[in-house]
Design a protein around this motif. Structure first.
Motif, PDB file in Angstrom:
ATOM      1  N   ASN A 254       0.814  -1.209   0.000  1.00 10.79           N
ATOM      2  CA  ASN A 254       0.000   0.000   0.000  1.00 10.79           C
ATOM      3  C   ASN A 254       0.853   1.266   0.000  1.00 10.79           C
ATOM      4  OD1 ASN A 254      -2.172  -1.723   0.081  1.00 10.79           O
ATOM      5  ND2 ASN A 254      -2.683  -1.341   2.219  1.00 10.79           N
ATOM      6  N   ALA A 255       2.003   1.208   0.694  1.00  8.96           N
ATOM      7  CA  ALA A 255       2.889   2.373   0.710  1.00  8.96           C
ATOM      8  C   ALA A 255       3.467   2.638  -0.679  1.00  8.96           C
ATOM      9  CB  ALA A 255       4.009   2.152   1.721  1.00  8.96           C
ATOM     10  N   VAL A 256       3.807   1.577  -1.387  1.00 13.05           N
ATOM     11  CA  VAL A 256       4.326   1.749  -2.751  1.00 13.05           C
ATOM     12  C   VAL A 256       3.217   2.273  -3.665  1.00 13.05           C
ATOM     13  CG1 VAL A 256       5.216   0.523  -4.773  1.00 13.05           C
ATOM     14  CG2 VAL A 256       6.167   0.048  -2.509  1.00 13.05           C
ATOM     15  N   TYR A 257       2.021   1.732  -3.530  1.00 18.40           N
ATOM     16  CA  TYR A 257       0.912   2.202  -4.357  1.00 18.40           C
ATOM     17  C   TYR A 257       0.614   3.679  -4.111  1.00 18.40           C
ATOM     18  CZ  TYR A 257      -3.699   2.707  -6.404  1.00 18.40           C
ATOM     19  OH  TYR A 257      -4.765   3.152  -7.153  1.00 18.40           O
ATOM     20  N   ALA A 258       0.779   4.120  -2.852  1.00 18.67           N
ATOM     21  CA  ALA A 258       0.469   5.513  -2.505  1.00 18.67           C
ATOM     22  C   ALA A 258       1.322   6.500  -3.284  1.00 18.67           C
ATOM     23  CB  ALA A 258       0.641   5.729  -1.001  1.00 18.67           C
ATOM     24  N   TRP A 259       2.465   6.069  -3.815  1.00 15.38           N
ATOM     25  CA  TRP A 259       3.276   6.971  -4.641  1.00 15.38           C
ATOM     26  C   TRP A 259       2.516   7.411  -5.890  1.00 15.38           C
ATOM     27  CZ3 TRP A 259       8.209   3.373  -4.496  1.00 15.38           C
ATOM     28  CH2 TRP A 259       8.767   3.430  -3.218  1.00 15.38           C
ATOM     29  N   ARG A 260       1.514   6.647  -6.288  1.00 13.66           N
ATOM     30  CA  ARG A 260       0.753   6.975  -7.490  1.00 13.66           C
ATOM     31  C   ARG A 260      -0.369   7.975  -7.217  1.00 13.66           C
ATOM     32  NH1 ARG A 260      -0.558   1.102 -10.128  1.00 13.66           N
ATOM     33  NH2 ARG A 260      -1.986   2.453 -11.251  1.00 13.66           N
ATOM     34  N   LEU A 261      -0.650   8.267  -5.957  1.00 10.64           N
ATOM     35  CA  LEU A 261      -1.810   9.085  -5.611  1.00 10.64           C
ATOM     36  C   LEU A 261      -1.445  10.566  -5.574  1.00 10.64           C
ATOM     37  CD1 LEU A 261      -3.258   6.823  -2.767  1.00 10.64           C
ATOM     38  CD2 LEU A 261      -3.931   6.888  -5.181  1.00 10.64           C
ATOM     39  N   TRP A 268       6.357  13.402   1.363  1.00  8.41           N
ATOM     40  CA  TRP A 268       6.103  12.110   2.003  1.00  8.41           C
ATOM     41  C   TRP A 268       6.560  10.966   1.098  1.00  8.41           C
ATOM     42  CZ3 TRP A 268       4.922  10.385   6.683  1.00  8.41           C
ATOM     43  CH2 TRP A 268       4.507   9.060   6.806  1.00  8.41           C
ATOM     44  N   LYS A 269       6.302  11.066  -0.180  1.00 11.40           N
ATOM     45  CA  LYS A 269       6.710  10.025  -1.115  1.00 11.40           C
ATOM     46  C   LYS A 269       8.223   9.854  -1.126  1.00 11.40           C
ATOM     47  CE  LYS A 269       2.754  10.831  -4.188  1.00 11.40           C
ATOM     48  NZ  LYS A 269       2.315  11.317  -5.508  1.00 11.40           N
ATOM     49  N   LEU A 270       8.950  10.968  -1.103  1.00  9.90           N
ATOM     50  CA  LEU A 270      10.406  10.893  -1.121  1.00  9.90           C
ATOM     51  C   LEU A 270      10.937  10.264   0.169  1.00  9.90           C
ATOM     52  CD1 LEU A 270      11.239  14.369  -2.706  1.00  9.90           C
ATOM     53  CD2 LEU A 270      11.297  12.117  -3.815  1.00  9.90           C
ATOM     54  N   ALA A 271      10.334  10.638   1.293  1.00 12.15           N
ATOM     55  CA  ALA A 271      10.757  10.054   2.571  1.00 12.15           C
ATOM     56  C   ALA A 271      10.500   8.555   2.587  1.00 12.15           C
ATOM     57  CB  ALA A 271      10.033  10.744   3.725  1.00 12.15           C
ATOM     58  N   GLN A 272       9.358   8.140   2.078  1.00  9.08           N
ATOM     59  CA  GLN A 272       9.032   6.719   2.043  1.00  9.08           C
ATOM     60  C   GLN A 272       9.946   5.950   1.091  1.00  9.08           C
ATOM     61  OE1 GLN A 272       7.334   6.143   4.816  1.00  9.08           O
ATOM     62  NE2 GLN A 272       5.788   4.924   3.791  1.00  9.08           N
ATOM     63  N   ALA A 273      10.333   6.585   0.000  1.00  7.19           N
ATOM     64  CA  ALA A 273      11.228   5.930  -0.948  1.00  7.19           C
ATOM     65  C   ALA A 273      12.549   5.555  -0.290  1.00  7.19           C
ATOM     66  CB  ALA A 273      11.471   6.835  -2.158  1.00  7.19           C
ATOM     67  N   ALA A 274      12.976   6.365   0.675  1.00 11.49           N
ATOM     68  CA  ALA A 274      14.208   6.065   1.400  1.00 11.49           C
ATOM     69  C   ALA A 274      13.973   5.108   2.566  1.00 11.49           C
ATOM     70  CB  ALA A 274      14.828   7.365   1.914  1.00 11.49           C
ATOM     71  N   TYR A 275      12.821   5.231   3.210  1.00 13.10           N
ATOM     72  CA  TYR A 275      12.554   4.509   4.443  1.00 13.10           C
ATOM     73  C   TYR A 275      12.071   3.078   4.217  1.00 13.10           C
ATOM     74  CZ  TYR A 275      10.860   3.978   9.282  1.00 13.10           C
ATOM     75  OH  TYR A 275      10.644   3.564  10.574  1.00 13.10           O
ATOM     76  N   LEU A 276      11.244   2.865   3.203  1.00 13.92           N
ATOM     77  CA  LEU A 276      10.667   1.539   2.985  1.00 13.92           C
ATOM     78  C   LEU A 276      11.717   0.454   2.758  1.00 13.92           C
ATOM     79  CD1 LEU A 276       7.525   2.358   0.801  1.00 13.92           C
ATOM     80  CD2 LEU A 276       7.560   1.580   3.172  1.00 13.92           C
ATOM     81  N   PRO A 277      12.746   0.682   1.933  1.00  7.32           N
ATOM     82  CA  PRO A 277      13.770  -0.366   1.780  1.00  7.32           C
ATOM     83  C   PRO A 277      14.456  -0.719   3.100  1.00  7.32           C
ATOM     84  CG  PRO A 277      13.944   1.234   0.011  1.00  7.32           C
ATOM     85  CD  PRO A 277      12.984   1.809   1.006  1.00  7.32           C
ATOM     86  N   LEU A 278      14.683   0.295   3.962  1.00  8.14           N
ATOM     87  CA  LEU A 278      15.275   0.016   5.266  1.00  8.14           C
ATOM     88  C   LEU A 278      14.361  -0.850   6.120  1.00  8.14           C
ATOM     89  CD1 LEU A 278      16.792   3.499   6.174  1.00  8.14           C
ATOM     90  CD2 LEU A 278      18.035   1.437   5.528  1.00  8.14           C
ATOM     91  N   GLN A 279      13.081  -0.517   6.134  1.00 11.97           N
ATOM     92  CA  GLN A 279      12.122  -1.311   6.905  1.00 11.97           C
ATOM     93  C   GLN A 279      12.048  -2.747   6.388  1.00 11.97           C
ATOM     94  OE1 GLN A 279       8.663   1.444   6.566  1.00 11.97           O
ATOM     95  NE2 GLN A 279       8.539   1.190   8.779  1.00 11.97           N
ATOM     96  N   ALA A 280      11.974  -2.890   5.068  1.00 14.88           N
ATOM     97  CA  ALA A 280      11.910  -4.231   4.489  1.00 14.88           C
ATOM     98  C   ALA A 280      13.165  -5.026   4.821  1.00 14.88           C
ATOM     99  CB  ALA A 280      11.716  -4.128   2.983  1.00 14.88           C
ATOM    100  N   GLY A 281      14.325  -4.358   4.754  1.00 16.16           N
ATOM    101  CA  GLY A 281      15.571  -5.048   5.082  1.00 16.16           C
ATOM    102  C   GLY A 281      15.628  -5.481   6.531  1.00 16.16           C
ATOM    103  N   LEU A 282      15.181  -4.621   7.443  1.00 16.60           N
ATOM    104  CA  LEU A 282      15.176  -4.976   8.862  1.00 16.60           C
ATOM    105  C   LEU A 282      14.210  -6.124   9.135  1.00 16.60           C
ATOM    106  CD1 LEU A 282      15.322  -1.491  10.639  1.00 16.60           C
ATOM    107  CD2 LEU A 282      17.152  -3.155  10.333  1.00 16.60           C
ATOM    108  N   TYR A 283      13.069  -6.086   8.470  1.00 15.31           N
ATOM    109  CA  TYR A 283      12.097  -7.167   8.659  1.00 15.31           C
ATOM    110  C   TYR A 283      12.687  -8.490   8.173  1.00 15.31           C
ATOM    111  CZ  TYR A 283       7.599  -9.568   8.776  1.00 15.31           C
ATOM    112  OH  TYR A 283       6.585 -10.449   9.061  1.00 15.31           O
TER     113      TYR A 283
END
Length: 332
Positions: A254-261, A268-283
């Motif tokens: 959903n966070a990736v899809y939100a970039w299209r909205l 917010w989109k730019l911050a998520q672009a940096a943050y999401l890979p870190l979260q996925a990697g930690l998970y």
């Protein structure tokens, strides 16, 4: 599915079950979402039913035993259900529709984990009224996130360019649980996205509200504990909830899809672009670097980019209503 109206109250064959009562405009209705609630959570709902709200509406997203449905009905709770797990967004939409149809003006939302302070409703109504008196249109007013042992409290980023007023802070978004929704504003902003299903629902809705001129405000004077996930993952200065894989995948999708909205801010989109890979990697690291987990996360990101939304893979099954005991809770 049968031809039964999913918004009609579930009576569970209980004599004296009350439908949503008629309420005068402006009255407050309490809405609660349920999924396989524990006995203590059911008892909390029953207690809330006697707290003086115009009505208490609960939506069962699956796993509520018939005996428990009976108990809630006897306590005066109007229980809605579609007989399957529709996701948190659609559950909230149906609660809001039922409250609106009953003539309510405001809706206080809680989940089954919530332990609201006694003054929550009064404090949020007073906050909403102060915003109205100041001529500030607000879609939602919510409490500050309180601490809950072993859980990461959510953070609500401030809304740039919107001033704080009288202890009410404009924020980008608020968690739905504990929040007071203005139902007139809800009708104009539109429903929560059912295809998001569970994660990022409130974030997308609040960004949409801001884009339409309705604010989201945090009332600093009142707080409510929030429990997200089954613990926390901490590394490299990042703290995130530890959640089941299907939840993490849905959040990422959903966070990736939100970039299209268009109503989601570029910042917010730019911050998520940096943050999401870190979260996925930690998970992934927290899972022990299992290849299957990495593949699921990559597939979730792909689905978000392609707009493949809806119920996520790995969703816990809905238990039959005729079970006689409370089931373990799978959705943290």
């Amino acid at each position: 599915m049968t031809g039964r109206d999913p918004l009609a109250p579930v009576t569970a064959n209980v004599t004296g079950t009350r439908p949503v009562p008629d309420t005068r405009p402006g009255r407050l209705v309490l809405g609660i979402t349920l999924f396989r609630p524990r006995p203590d959570q059911v008892e909390r709902v029953r207690t809330l039913a006697s707290a003086g709200f115009a009505a208490v509406i609960a939506f069962d997203n699956g796993g509520l035993p018939a005996g428990t449905a009976d108990q809630l009905a006897r306590a005066g709770v109007t229980l809605l259900s579609a007989g399957t797990n529709l996701g948190i967004a659609e559950a909230l939409n149906r609660i809001a529709a039922a409250a609106r149809a009953a003539g309510a003006g405001t809706l206080l939302l809680l989940d089954q984990d919530a332990e609201p302070p006694a003054d929550l409703a009064a404090a949020l109504l007073a906050a909403r009224d102060r915003l109205r008196e100041a001529g500030i249109p607000a879609a939602v007013v919510g409490p500050a996130p309180g601490p809950a042992q072993g859980h990461k409290a959510p953070a609500y980023p401030p809304r740039p360019g919107a001033p704080e007023r009288d202890g009410l802070a404009p924020v980008q978004f608020l968690a739905t649980s504990g929040s007071l929704i203005d139902l007139d504003a809800f009708a104009r902003v539109g429903p929560f996205r059912g295809d998001f299903f569970i994660d990022g629902v409130e974030l997308e809705w609040c960004f949409r509200a801001w884009s339409l001129g309705y604010g989201c405000y945090l009332a600093r004077a009142v707080a409510i504990p929030h429990r997200v996930g089954g613990g926390t993952i901490r590394a490299f200065g990042i703290t995130m909830p530890r959640q089941p894989l299907f939840r993490m995948g849905t959040y990422l999708r959903n966070a990736v899809y939100a970039w299209r909205l268009p109503h989601v801010p570029l910042r917010w989109k730019l911050a998520q672009a940096a943050y999401l890979p870190l979260q996925a990697g930690l998970y992934w690291a927290d899972s022990g670097f299992r290849p299957a987990v990495l593949l699921r996360l990559l597939a979730a990101a792909r689905d978000g980019a392609l707009g493949r939304l809806g119920p996520p893979r790995g969703l816990p099954e809905v238990a039959p209503r005729d079970r006689t005991r409370a089931l373990p809770r799978d959705l943290p």
